[in-house]
Write a protein that holds these residues in place. Structure first.
Motif, short mmCIF file in Angstrom:
data_model
loop_
_atom_site.label_atom_id
_atom_site.label_comp_id
_atom_site.label_asym_id
_atom_site.label_seq_id
_atom_site.Cartn_x
_atom_site.Cartn_y
_atom_site.Cartn_z
N GLN A 73 58.44 32.06 30.88
CA GLN A 73 58.06 33.21 31.43
C GLN A 73 57.54 34.07 30.27
OE1 GLN A 73 57.60 33.97 34.63
NE2 GLN A 73 56.40 35.77 33.82
N GLU A 74 58.49 34.05 29.14
CA GLU A 74 57.89 35.03 28.09
C GLU A 74 56.49 34.83 27.37
OE1 GLU A 74 59.58 35.98 23.41
OE2 GLU A 74 61.02 35.44 25.06
N ASN A 75 56.42 33.46 27.49
CA ASN A 75 55.06 32.86 26.78
C ASN A 75 53.91 33.03 27.87
OD1 ASN A 75 54.95 31.12 24.28
ND2 ASN A 75 57.18 31.06 25.03
N TYR A 79 50.51 34.98 27.11
CA TYR A 79 49.54 34.42 27.29
C TYR A 79 48.33 35.63 28.10
CZ TYR A 79 45.86 31.17 28.97
OH TYR A 79 44.36 30.50 29.34
N GLU A 80 48.96 35.92 29.12
CA GLU A 80 48.20 36.78 29.98
C GLU A 80 47.98 37.99 29.46
OE1 GLU A 80 49.07 35.22 34.41
OE2 GLU A 80 50.61 36.86 33.63
N LYS A 81 48.71 38.63 28.53
CA LYS A 81 48.29 39.87 27.80
C LYS A 81 46.96 39.36 26.66
CE LYS A 81 50.51 43.22 24.73
NZ LYS A 81 51.59 43.93 24.19
N GLU A 82 47.07 38.41 26.43
CA GLU A 82 46.01 38.09 25.25
C GLU A 82 44.87 37.64 25.89
OE1 GLU A 82 45.19 35.32 21.29
OE2 GLU A 82 47.06 35.28 22.17
N GLY A 84 44.45 37.32 29.94
CA GLY A 84 44.05 37.77 31.09
C GLY A 84 44.96 36.92 32.02
N THR A 85 45.01 37.29 33.45
CA THR A 85 45.93 36.76 34.09
C THR A 85 45.57 35.32 34.50
OG1 THR A 85 46.15 38.80 35.47
CG2 THR A 85 46.63 36.92 36.74
N ILE A 86 46.63 34.35 34.55
CA ILE A 86 46.16 33.09 35.02
C ILE A 86 46.06 32.88 36.28
CG2 ILE A 86 47.17 30.86 35.14
CD1 ILE A 86 48.92 31.68 32.87
N ASP A 87 44.93 32.31 36.95
CA ASP A 87 44.52 32.53 38.65
C ASP A 87 45.20 31.12 38.98
OD1 ASP A 87 43.43 32.81 41.03
OD2 ASP A 87 41.33 32.33 40.39
N LEU A 88 45.99 31.27 40.08
CA LEU A 88 46.45 30.21 40.69
C LEU A 88 45.62 29.81 41.97
CD1 LEU A 88 50.39 30.68 40.49
CD2 LEU A 88 48.57 29.28 38.95
N GLY A 89 44.44 30.48 42.22
CA GLY A 89 43.66 30.00 43.30
C GLY A 89 44.16 30.67 44.60
N GLN A 90 45.20 31.58 44.61
CA GLN A 90 45.61 31.91 45.76
C GLN A 90 44.61 32.73 46.68
OE1 GLN A 90 49.11 34.23 44.85
NE2 GLN A 90 50.41 32.46 44.35
N PRO A 91 44.63 32.54 48.03
CA PRO A 91 43.82 33.31 49.02
C PRO A 91 43.83 34.94 48.71
CG PRO A 91 45.24 31.98 50.00
CD PRO A 91 45.72 32.04 48.77
N GLN A 92 42.59 35.54 48.70
CA GLN A 92 42.50 36.78 48.54
C GLN A 92 42.35 37.66 49.75
OE1 GLN A 92 42.54 38.27 45.22
NE2 GLN A 92 42.79 35.94 44.89
N ALA A 93 42.18 36.84 51.09
CA ALA A 93 42.19 37.65 52.22
C ALA A 93 43.23 38.43 52.63
CB ALA A 93 41.55 36.86 53.31
N PRO A 94 43.38 39.71 52.91
CA PRO A 94 44.70 40.11 53.24
C PRO A 94 45.40 39.40 54.41
CG PRO A 94 42.96 41.91 53.61
CD PRO A 94 42.22 40.56 53.28
N GLN A 95 44.83 38.68 55.63
CA GLN A 95 45.56 38.05 56.44
C GLN A 95 45.82 36.72 56.27
OE1 GLN A 95 42.41 38.84 56.27
NE2 GLN A 95 41.14 37.09 56.98
#
Length: 111
Positions: A73-75, A79-82, A84-95
């Motif tokens: 978690q710390e690493n 990583y994300e600070k340096e 950017g966010t790691i994208d897991l491909g989660q759906p972006q639609a609110p529903q």
């Protein structure tokens, strides 16, 4: 991860053989546990294949598994600070349903 037998301020020297230094690629892992240990089976899975080949098995005491989780978690935060966010491909639609995601990067093997 820390070592409880280690004196404060003492550094651990880690030696990596050339064979181990090459690393083993894994894109899929299965984690199981008993009261005494956690078992992490690291696998290599190809797209469209229904079977994953275990390439390495790591067995940890529960305390070390928790330390590993904290260290990961710390690493990830570093990583994300340096980078950017790691994208897991989660759906972006609110529903979209917000249930747990599969650990399988290639779907469930069905065509």
């Amino acid at each position: 991860m820390d070592n409880q037998n280690q004196q404060p301020g003492q550094q651990v020297q880690i030696e990596v053989s050339p064979e181990v230094a090459k690393g083993i690629y894994s894109n899929f892992a299965v984690i199981s546990h008993s009261h005494a240990e956690f078992v992490v089976d690291c696998s290599s899975m190809l797209p469209g294949q229904p079977k994953a080949q275990v390439v390495s098995r790591i067995i940890l005491a529960p305390e070390h598994a928790k330390r590993l989780a904290f260290a990961l978690q710390e690493n990830i935060m570093r990583y994300e600070k340096e980078f950017g966010t790691i994208d897991l491909g989660q759906p972006q639609a609110p529903q979209a349903p917000q249930g747990p995601r599969t650990a399988n990067p290639f779907g469930n093997g069905e065509a």
